[in-house]
Motif scaffolding. Structure first.
Motif: not given
Length: 258
Positions: A227-230, A239-246, A249-251, A253-257
């Motif tokens: 669970m990354i964000v909840c 303030g941005i679209s859920l798609e853009d925010r996702f 978050i994905y970039r 998270t994957v970058g950190e991994a």
């Protein structure tokens, strides 16, 4: 608000066969599908579990529904433990998945009665709920038609009503609009909103951003089993679209991994 679902560090791993390792070109023998996952869902809300394919969403729902047992962690469904009290949990939830396959030779009427018997629903209560739900979804005209002869949308409607035959307070849907035409999808999403207005707790797992934005009060973003964000949609999106925010978050998270 009353907490109806408390997920506490759920973890699930799977052994990879030699064939799977070869197909996926990996040497790992064990894969962690869900990794110490925790979140809470409240009475009268729709909680969205959002993530890409393979993120661990379906595995999480299967553990919550007692279909598979976690390696560690637990979840309390209206106070009942999925690990220690699976029978109690099954009586308090409804679980709808696209993998629910209705037998072709049975009718909606028979299936509703069958699932009602499984949940020990009194005949009088069963008949009232059947009449209301069949009328609500237009199943009444097809009550004695075999599943084999029903449309895909009608099969989904039948799957929905049999999953809530016992009027559960917590209802779990895995990709509730997957494969549905726009009209049937609208019927399903409208019904989910009705259930929330009745005080039900709805857990929806999906990768469809618009469905989360339309329905959900809060959302949990799950990536690689974690669970990354909840939080509420407003707080998650900022303030941005859920798609853009996702994808942000994905970039991250994957970058950190990596």
């Amino acid at each position: 608000m009353r907490e109806l679902l408390q997920v506490q560090g759920l973890t699930k791993t799977f052994q990879l066969s030699a064939k799977q390792q070869k197909l996926e070109k990996t040497r790992e023998k064990v894969r962690t599908a869900v990794d110490h996952l925790s979140f809470t869902a409240y009475e009268g809300e729709i909680f969205g579990l959002l993530g890409p394919n393979g993120a661990g969403k379906t595995t999480t729902l299967r553990m919550l529904s007692t279909l598979i047992r976690p390696d560690s962690g637990d979840a309390l469904v209206d106070g009942a433990s999925v690990v220690r009290e699976p029978d109690k949990v099954r009586g308090r939830i409804g679980f709808l998945t696209s993998e629910l396959k209705l037998e072709d030779c049975f009718t909606p009427n028979y299936l509703f009665n069958f699932f009602a018997d499984l949940h020990k629903v009194e005949p009088a209560v069963r008949d009232r709920r059947k009449q209301a739900l069949f009328a609500r979804f237009g199943i009444d005209k097809f009550a004695e038609v075999k599943v084999a002869n029903l449309s895909t949308g009608m099969k989904q409607k039948v799957s929905l009503v049999v999953s809530i035959v016992h009027d559960p307070d917590i209802i779990i849907f895995d990709e509730p609009t997957n494969g549905l035409d726009v009209l049937t999808a609208k019927v399903v999403t409208d019904f989910l909103e009705e259930l929330r207005n009745q005080g039900k707790t709805i857990i929806v797992s999906t990768h469809i951003f618009s469905l989360i934005e339309k329905l959900c009060d809060r959302v949990g973003v799950i990536i690689s089993g974690k669970m990354i964000v909840c939080d509420t949609l407003d707080r998650v999106c900022g303030g941005i679209s859920l798609e853009d925010r996702f994808f942000e978050i994905y970039r991250e998270t994957v970058g950190e991994a990596e």
